[in-house]
Write an enzyme that holds these catalytic residues in place. Structure first.
Site, PDB file in Angstrom:
ATOM      1  N   ASP A  10       5.620  18.311  -4.917  1.00 51.28           N
ATOM      2  CA  ASP A  10       4.655  18.507  -3.834  1.00 51.28           C
ATOM      3  C   ASP A  10       4.103  19.939  -3.875  1.00 51.28           C
ATOM      4  O   ASP A  10       4.307  20.712  -2.966  1.00 51.28           O
ATOM      5  CB  ASP A  10       5.303  18.218  -2.464  1.00 51.28           C
ATOM      6  CG  ASP A  10       6.564  19.026  -2.215  1.00 51.28           C
ATOM      7  OD1 ASP A  10       7.194  19.499  -3.199  1.00 51.28           O
ATOM      8  OD2 ASP A  10       6.948  19.207  -1.042  1.00 51.28           O
ATOM      9  N   HIS A 241      14.126  28.106  -5.025  1.00 49.24           N
ATOM     10  CA  HIS A 241      14.437  26.699  -4.776  1.00 49.24           C
ATOM     11  C   HIS A 241      14.132  25.827  -5.998  1.00 49.24           C
ATOM     12  O   HIS A 241      15.017  25.534  -6.794  1.00 49.24           O
ATOM     13  CB  HIS A 241      13.674  26.203  -3.545  1.00 49.24           C
ATOM     14  CG  HIS A 241      14.071  26.868  -2.269  1.00 49.24           C
ATOM     15  ND1 HIS A 241      15.380  26.908  -1.813  1.00 49.24           N
ATOM     16  CD2 HIS A 241      13.334  27.530  -1.339  1.00 49.24           C
ATOM     17  CE1 HIS A 241      15.426  27.557  -0.668  1.00 49.24           C
ATOM     18  NE2 HIS A 241      14.200  27.945  -0.355  1.00 49.24           N
TER      19      HIS A 241
END
Length: 317
Positions: A10, A241
């Site tokens: 995303d 991340h």
């Protein structure tokens, strides 16, 4: 031989950093990007994925548009305040030239796994809806996938949306519970390790020290993202991340792992929590019985991971 990977994404600043890391690494071959909502809506995720394959010099890599909403819960919390309204730190890049595939992401995942049995590693770095839909289309992919490496969840620390939940999991907790418990080989690269590795402002600046377009791109898109982190932590640094999931695929020895079943809470105040059974106790005929063990990253060699990332980005065009 490089591992064939599909990145379910995303994009998103840290997604973009992870995708460019993968393209710059000889250990992996990116054979497709599939898109999902989360940091941005799915339509923009698809446009950004097309931008990234073109930027990386790989316009031949297919991009498949994914689910536009979660399985059951409402879509909420698109993170423009974290990644910018364009998902790329409000840098407003030119429109891509390419187009997504004419098949949805879930079908692309199924087709690729069944045509390359035992060879495809799935690397979802967003909500897990596309993987859940792929499981529904063809349950046999469980037997034929090489591995599933998930950036998401938190087994030993608090979440980053609320104390219980990490963002990728809370966006579609029902999908996450299906994916963690499908019986395929899963590794969770969660907040337990991704928040231990920080890229400081000085580190990010060093990625563009040689003037490469890749390092400069990462520096530019990370300015807005760093500002968000500064508001939260009062430090000029970002958590690592999504690149951590790619790092695991490249070199699992960077991480310490534990194994145990994981259940995902799908409602109430703990919705999105990834609860790991670390005791490994037989509970009898309950919701925990006969659940597959998940490989969970609990520690990381951060200096070595950061050195690997910098080496690959500095060597990229």
């Amino acid at each position: 031989m490089p591992k064939k990977i599909i990145i379910d994404t995303d994009p998103g600043v840290d997604d973009s950093m992870a995708i460019l890391f993968a393209f710059a690494s000889r250990e992996v071959e990116v054979v497709g990007l599939t898109t999902i909502f989360g940091n941005v809506d799915t339509a923009l995720a698809t446009q950004n994925a097309l931008r990234l394959v073109e930027f990386a010099g790989h316009p031949e890599v297919p991009v498949a548009h994914g689910a536009d909403k979660p399985l059951y819960v409402p879509l909420e919390g698109i993170a423009g305040f974290v990644h910018g309204v364009d998902g790329l730190g409000n840098t407003h890049r030119p429109a891509p030239k390419g187009q997504p595939l004419g098949k949805p992401a879930a079908q692309f995942i199924v087709d690729m796994i069944m045509a390359n049995k035992g060879e495809i590693t799935l690397v979802p770095v967003g909500p897990l809806t596309n993987l859940a839909l792929a499981l529904a289309l063809e349950p046999r992919i469980v037997e034929h996938v090489a591995e599933v490496v998930i950036m998401g969840g938190a087994a030993t620390v608090n979440g980053n949306v609320n104390p219980a939940a990490e963002a990728n999991i809370i966006h579609d907790p029902h999908a996450a519970d299906l994916v963690f418990n499908a019986g395929w080989p899963v590794t969770m690269v969660g907040l337990d390790v991704t928040t231990k590795t920080t890229m400081t402002e000085e580190y990010l600046a060093s990625l563009k020290a040689n003037g490469s377009k890749t390092g400069t791109f990462i520096w530019e898109i990370s300015r807005f993202y760093e500002d968000f982190h500064y508001q939260m932590t009062q430090e000029r640094a970002i958590h690592t991340h999504d690149p951590s999931a790619i790092a695991y695929v490249i070199d699992p020895t960077l991480f310490k792992t534990e194994k145990g079943p994981i259940r995902v809470a799908t409602e109430g105040i703990t919705k999105g929590q990834t609860l790991m059974d670390r005791w490994q106790i037989w509970y009898g005929a309950t919701e925990w019985s006969n659940r597959p063990a998940v490989n969970v990253c609990v520690d990381v060699d951060s200096p070595r991971l950061l050195a690997l990332y910098k080496e690959r980005i500095l060597a990229a065009p």
